[in-house]
Structures are given as C-alpha cells and as structure tokens.
Design an enzyme around this catalytic site. Sequence first.
Site, PDB file in Angstrom:
ATOM      1  N   ARG A  42       0.897  -1.128   0.090  1.00 60.22           N
ATOM      2  CA  ARG A  42      -0.096  -0.008   0.042  1.00 60.22           C
ATOM      3  C   ARG A  42       0.576   1.190   0.219  1.00 60.22           C
ATOM      4  O   ARG A  42       0.337   2.193  -0.606  1.00 60.22           O
ATOM      5  CB  ARG A  42      -0.948   0.021   1.064  1.00 60.22           C
ATOM      6  CG  ARG A  42      -2.196   1.001   1.207  1.00 60.22           C
ATOM      7  CD  ARG A  42      -2.928   0.699   2.081  1.00 60.22           C
ATOM      8  NE  ARG A  42      -3.947  -0.310   1.568  1.00 60.22           N
ATOM      9  CZ  ARG A  42      -4.690  -1.238   2.324  1.00 60.22           C
ATOM     10  NH1 ARG A  42      -4.504  -1.238   3.613  1.00 60.22           N
ATOM     11  NH2 ARG A  42      -5.502  -2.196   1.829  1.00 60.22           N
ATOM     12  N   GLU A  71      -6.425  -1.018  -4.096  1.00 57.57           N
ATOM     13  CA  GLU A  71      -5.569  -1.297  -2.782  1.00 57.57           C
ATOM     14  C   GLU A  71      -6.150  -0.489  -1.576  1.00 57.57           C
ATOM     15  O   GLU A  71      -5.448  -0.086  -0.919  1.00 57.57           O
ATOM     16  CB  GLU A  71      -3.992  -1.151  -3.014  1.00 57.57           C
ATOM     17  CG  GLU A  71      -3.435  -2.185  -3.955  1.00 57.57           C
ATOM     18  CD  GLU A  71      -1.858  -2.226  -3.939  1.00 57.57           C
ATOM     19  OE1 GLU A  71      -1.339  -2.244  -2.683  1.00 57.57           O
ATOM     20  OE2 GLU A  71      -1.342  -2.475  -5.092  1.00 57.57           O
TER      21      GLU A  71
END
Length: 385
Positions: free
Chosen positions: A240, A361
């Site tokens: 991330r 994400e």
Amino acid sequence: MADRTYLDWPFFDDEHRAWAAEVEAVAATLPNHHGDTDAACRQLATLLGKAGLLQPTASADGSLDVRKLCLAREILARHNGLADFCFAMQGLGTGAISLFGTDAQKAAWLPKAQAGEAIAAFALTEPGSGSDVANNTMTATRDGDSYVLNGEKTWISNGGIADVYTLFARTNEQPGAKGMSAFVFTPDAAGFEIVERLETIAPHPLATLRFTDVRIPASAMIGTCGQGFKIAMSVLDVFRSTVAAAALGFARQALDAALERVVTRKVQGAALSELQMVQGHIADMALDIDASALLIYRAAWTRDNGASRVTREAAMAKLFATEQAQTVIDKAVQLFGGDGVKSGTTVERLYREIRALRIYEGATDVQKVVIARQCLKSFEGAAAC
C-alpha cells in the site's frame, strides 16, 4: 529535473541512494508505449528483469525492503507509468509467496518473477466485493488431494497475461474473514476462462476471471486453511505504501512540467511564473509533494525497521499521497490552460493515470475507516492499561 534532496533524509542509507541512482538510470531508457498494452507489459517486465530492477519485488526469506520498493515505484512512475505498473504487479502478485509460501512455491516462482520471465497477478477482488474482502464468495472445496475452485474475480491487474496468480477463495472453515485461504494458481487449468478484458482511461491489462470446477492440487495452498485474509492484508500492508510512492512520482512529474511551463510561457510580455497566484499554486504543489514523501518514507522506514504491521502508517501515506497527487496534477493542468487537456500531453496523461490510484488497494474512504479504527484501537488499549 525532479527534486532529489529527499534522498538525504535519514530514512535512507547509502544502499538506498545507490539503488535510486540505478533505477533512475534504467528508467530513463525504457520505451514509452502507445499501442498493444499486453505486449508492452511483457516487454517492460523483461527489460526490468534483465536490468535487475525486479530483485526487490520478491524475497525467499520474506525480508522485503519497502524503501527500495517505494523508491523504485516513485522513480519509475515519474518516467513511465506502465513500467511502474509492471514493477508493482511483480511484487504484489508474488508477495504472498514471499511472505507465506512454501520452499517449493518460492523456488518455482520467485526467481522467474524477479527475472521478468513470469508475469504475476493478485486475484482478490470479486464482482460483489471490492474493499469488503471478508464477503468474498469464490469457493475452494477440498476433494481428496485437490481443491475445486468456483466463482469469479474481477478488476484483476495482469488478468489475461499472467503466468501465475495469487488467488483467494473461501474454504469455509468459519464465516467472514476467517473462512478465506490463499492459493498459487496457473492459468492452464481446465475450467478457467477470461470472461472480459476491461478497458480504462489509463490502459493497463485488466480482466474478469471465471473458475468453473477448476481443480488444483492441495499443495497449491499458501500458508494454512483460513489464513487467506491475514495473508492478503499482510501483502497490502507492504505494498500500500508503494501505491503512494507511485502517486508521488506522478506528482513530481506534474510539478516539473508545470515549472517548465510557467517559466517559458509569456503573458503580456512577462513569464507566467511572475504572477503571484501562479507562485501560490507552485508553492502548494511543492508542499503537497514533500508532505506526501514524508508520510510514505515514514511508513516504509517503520516497516523495514521491524514493525510487523504498519496498517495506520501505510493507510495515511496511501490516502494523503494519492489525494494530493490528484490535486497537484489538476493544478498542473490548470497552469497549462487549453494545452493541459490536449490529448497526448504529459499533464493530460497524468490526469488519467492518477485517478485509479485513489481507488485500488483500498479506496480513500476505506483508508479513512482504517486510520480511524487504528486510532480508536490504540486509545482503547491505552485506556485499558
């Protein structure tokens, strides 16, 4: 020339600075494609692999250097958005194998992915569940020494061209998150099909996948039964921050383009850069970029220095950097005037490329929930003491 003074920050050591220089040199030579996206991704993966830039995307001992991953994505995104995509997917697609895979799984796939000889993908999202991963419905039913897969995945990056997928399905030990497991999947199995190739405003290989009584060996499981949600979140925890880094690379390119524009563009006989309002935009852009970089490399440094999870830090970096990159790029488009929306220009391309990063994400709204829950959890834990 993009600012590189941030490399002197204490988040980095000499190894990271040397790595940044290596990525910079290779990124400047990569071809920018405007035709067959599938072929371009295969070519870029091969070039990145031959140059050694894919080495940090996988690790047999699970020790991924997140600062190297972030630096690579930032620099690649600043030069070539599709190259950044290819780099990211090699890491995301094999992340579960690096962190939780068996020795046999690692030996079979990690060297190929690092060499750019195998394209990797991460198959988590389903038609009825995006960020709500715990409600995935795809099933993996045990049948002797095999699992039988049924269901669909969608918005799968590298779908249709991947040689190996990290796949998540319900093995139904328990409801919700505890009933998911992870598998290594190769697309040569009977019953697997590409239902649709998805076209987006910034072209990438994306597809919807369908599994109809697809049989895979039990040895394809990554980790243990019911560990899939933990595996998925652990992989996203690492990668991330790298999404934020890609956004930072796009923002830096936009600022560079804007600076060149306002210095060279004349308005009533004077450079556009002499207008105070324009200077205000440039100041805001530079501020957003530095603030994003601080959040990104704090998260990466924290993970690299032993934190088992950086959920809060990574969520903050991803949320802020992607949102502010959108703002920076929008300001760049505004400073270009009509030329900013002309098809094929740098800032027009960046305007299309940045938008998806605020969604995949973990969308911005989901990151806010993650951050708030982490804050509440820390407060409640402290209060209990």
